[in-house]
Enzyme design. Sequence first.
Site, mmCIF file in Angstrom:
data_model
loop_
_atom_site.group_PDB
_atom_site.id
_atom_site.type_symbol
_atom_site.label_atom_id
_atom_site.label_comp_id
_atom_site.label_asym_id
_atom_site.label_seq_id
_atom_site.Cartn_x
_atom_site.Cartn_y
_atom_site.Cartn_z
ATOM 1 N N GLY A 168 26.957 -15.206 36.230
ATOM 2 C CA GLY A 168 28.192 -15.970 36.086
ATOM 3 C C GLY A 168 29.353 -15.316 36.812
ATOM 4 N N GLY A 211 26.074 -21.167 33.221
ATOM 5 C CA GLY A 211 25.577 -20.927 34.570
ATOM 6 C C GLY A 211 24.110 -21.241 34.749
ATOM 7 N N GLU A 235 18.600 -14.613 30.587
ATOM 8 C CA GLU A 235 19.624 -13.794 29.938
ATOM 9 C C GLU A 235 19.158 -13.358 28.557
ATOM 10 O OE1 GLU A 235 23.622 -15.703 32.040
ATOM 11 O OE2 GLU A 235 22.951 -16.446 30.097
ATOM 12 N N LYS A 248 37.758 -17.143 25.667
ATOM 13 C CA LYS A 248 36.382 -17.341 25.196
ATOM 14 C C LYS A 248 36.197 -16.990 23.722
ATOM 15 C CE LYS A 248 34.889 -18.384 29.382
ATOM 16 N NZ LYS A 248 36.043 -18.072 30.230
#
Length: 228
Positions: free
Chosen positions: A33, A101, A107, A125
């Site tokens: 990302g 992403g 991940e 965030k």
Amino acid sequence: MTQDELKALVAQAAADYVKQEVPEGAVLGVGTGSTANLFIDAVAAFKERFAGAVSSSEASTRRLQQHGFKVLDLNEVDEIPVYVDGADEIDASGAMIKGGGGALTREKIVASVAKRFVCIADGSKLVQTMGTFPLPVEVIPMARAAVARKLQALGGQPRLRMTKEGGIYKTDNGNVILDVAGLKIDDPRGLEQAVNQVPGVVTVGLFALRGADVLLLGTGDGVQRTDY
């Protein structure tokens, strides 16, 4: 400060963190990302300290290799002291929504191997309750419609992710993504387990069962660190 400036600030803080916390000769786990890209750029200044890096996406692999990192297959690695990645949302417990992403499965795999997950994010965030950002779910293509119905039954509004060119978005694993809006995620761990049990789901972009250990949050007052 702009959002891009906050991302750059926190990326440099993460580079400083791994320089101090990751022993020389170790393998570094790297996410995907915009914020992770800035982290790669920052940590490249002392890449010779590491035996190599394990990447969570083809895009991050290319960026690491452009900087001269040795990128290792996870199957070749026994231990990852620290995995650094961003988040689309993170709550006060360290649970996250990830996958904006498209790299949520890889991940989650790399994060599961790492001893510590360091989340890097700008202040926007951090949320009280997750769910404003649509929840990504990676799905085997043949199960797309069946999984969508299950997600609707859970109260969500799934939408098939498309490319900017108008085609169906495909992950590095060859699967599709359903982005699920309308969920108020009061029980992240329970929802993660429930969605992962739906046949055809590869994984859901909730990182609650294995959340962040450290949050480095970029704010107008500098980088705030939270340990969970």
